[in-house]
Write a protein that holds these residues in place. Structure first.
Motif, short mmCIF file in Angstrom:
data_model
loop_
_atom_site.label_atom_id
_atom_site.label_comp_id
_atom_site.label_asym_id
_atom_site.label_seq_id
_atom_site.Cartn_x
_atom_site.Cartn_y
_atom_site.Cartn_z
N ALA A 198 0.87 -0.99 0.06
CA ALA A 198 0.04 0.07 0.11
C ALA A 198 0.90 1.24 0.03
CB ALA A 198 -0.98 -0.03 1.28
N ASN A 199 1.85 1.04 0.55
CA ASN A 199 2.93 2.47 0.85
C ASN A 199 3.56 2.53 -0.35
OD1 ASN A 199 2.30 2.42 3.60
ND2 ASN A 199 4.56 1.50 4.20
N ILE A 200 3.95 1.54 -1.22
CA ILE A 200 4.48 1.76 -2.68
C ILE A 200 3.36 2.35 -3.40
CG2 ILE A 200 5.31 0.40 -4.62
CD1 ILE A 200 7.51 0.83 -2.73
N ALA A 201 2.23 1.81 -3.60
CA ALA A 201 1.12 2.30 -4.29
C ALA A 201 0.74 3.69 -4.08
CB ALA A 201 -0.06 1.38 -4.11
N GLU A 202 0.75 3.92 -2.81
CA GLU A 202 0.51 5.57 -2.49
C GLU A 202 1.60 6.44 -2.92
OE1 GLU A 202 1.05 9.24 -0.35
OE2 GLU A 202 2.45 7.35 -0.07
N MET A 203 2.71 5.90 -3.16
CA MET A 203 3.86 6.79 -3.23
C MET A 203 3.93 6.83 -4.91
SD MET A 203 8.04 6.44 -2.71
CE MET A 203 8.34 4.88 -3.23
N ARG A 204 3.64 5.83 -5.66
CA ARG A 204 3.69 5.82 -6.94
C ARG A 204 2.48 6.85 -7.51
NH1 ARG A 204 0.70 3.49 -11.45
NH2 ARG A 204 2.37 3.27 -13.24
N ALA A 205 1.03 6.72 -6.82
CA ALA A 205 0.08 7.51 -7.05
C ALA A 205 0.16 8.95 -6.79
CB ALA A 205 -1.06 7.21 -6.48
N PHE A 206 1.16 9.40 -5.88
CA PHE A 206 1.53 10.56 -5.38
C PHE A 206 2.40 11.29 -6.46
CE2 PHE A 206 3.79 14.07 -3.82
CZ PHE A 206 2.98 14.85 -2.79
N LEU A 207 3.60 10.50 -6.91
CA LEU A 207 4.28 11.19 -7.58
C LEU A 207 3.74 11.22 -9.30
CD1 LEU A 207 7.71 8.92 -6.90
CD2 LEU A 207 7.09 11.27 -6.53
#
Length: 265
Positions: free
Chosen positions: A246-255
């Motif tokens: 979830a953390n990786i998905a959140e970071m990717r979406a933010f970027l």
């Protein structure tokens, strides 16, 4: 390896730990950094305002039941790394490393749970090849892997392990050596010594072995307890790995969102 595509084909680049050393990603990562520390920065600003107004530091309850004084605004502020320091930290250990680590731990937990469920079932062979006993008391036993387990009264057997290791004995040769030497040592102390040997085909199951030598040991309860502990550990590992995903998905979406905003500006 995934990409960070989504804003534009111009941003179709690898999405892995290399982004933290990629100059093109710097402005978007800085947005991510600022968003991540925004709450803490707001807290520091509020604390500075309270301190400027002469408000006393808050007291907090400590785990031991005592109370302490909350850190000052300056102390909290020093805990916030600069953006460049944060980037350096990510290059050493980032969310991608956390994801990899959690995946490895999950795989190990899954393997351990499967191994115990499959290999330690009470009705499977015990793996015991030789038992040394004196009447109804077990003094020690040898497992099929050549390991030796001793009980009170059978301590003398431990001296044999070093001898077997020195001779580099393994397999049947190691079992034969430990059995022969063990019987010789213990027979001096126990004239009524009984040495019982089994083959792979005749060895008792864990349930049968426990019933004969450990009548107070509940093999089913012990097995169930091990299974429950491993399942609980597995659930924790699954939850942690899910959080890293979830953390990786959140970071990717933010970027991607940051890139899109920069492109639209």
């Amino acid at each position: 390896m995934t990409s960070i595509a989504g804003a534009s084909s111009a941003y179709n680049m690898p999405f892995d730990r290399s982004i933290f050393s990629d100059p093109e990603m710097r402005p978007y990562l800085e947005d991510y950094y600022e968003a991540g520390y925004a709450t803490m920065c707001e807290r520091v600003a509020a604390m500075k305002e309270a301190e400027a107004n002469g408000e006393a530091p808050r007291t907090i309850a400590l785990p031991d039941g005592s109370t302490g004084t909350e850190l000052s605004a300056d102390q909290y502020e020093r805990m916030i790394p600069s953006f460049d320091k944060w980037l350096e930290m990510q290059q050493n250990f980032s969310a991608f490393d956390m994801l990899e680590q959690s995946g490895d731990m999950l795989a190990h937990a899954e393997a351990a749970a499967a191994r115990v469920e499959k290999d330690l079932d009470p009705d499977l062979p015990s793996g015991v090849r030789t038992v040394f006993s004196d009447g109804d008391r077990i003094l020690g036993y040898i497992n099929k892997d050549g390991s030796l387990v001793t009980h009170d009264g059978g301590d003398a057997l431990q001296s044999l392990v070093a001898g077997a290791d020195a001779l580099k004995l393994t397999g049947e040769a190691r079992i034969a050596y430990l059995t022969k030497q063990g019987a010789a040592i213990l027979s001096r102390q126990y004239p009524e010594l009984a040495t019982t040997s089994y083959t792979d085909a005749t060895m008792p199951t864990r349930r049968e072995f426990a019933a004969e030598w450990y009548p107070d040991h509940d093999v089913d309860a012990n097995y169930e307890s091990m299974i429950n502990e491993l399942r609980a550990s597995l659930a924790e590992r699954q939850s942690w790995h899910k959080q890293q995903l979830a953390n990786i998905a959140e970071m990717r979406a933010f970027l991607i969102s940051s890139m899109q905003e920069a492109e639209a500006a």
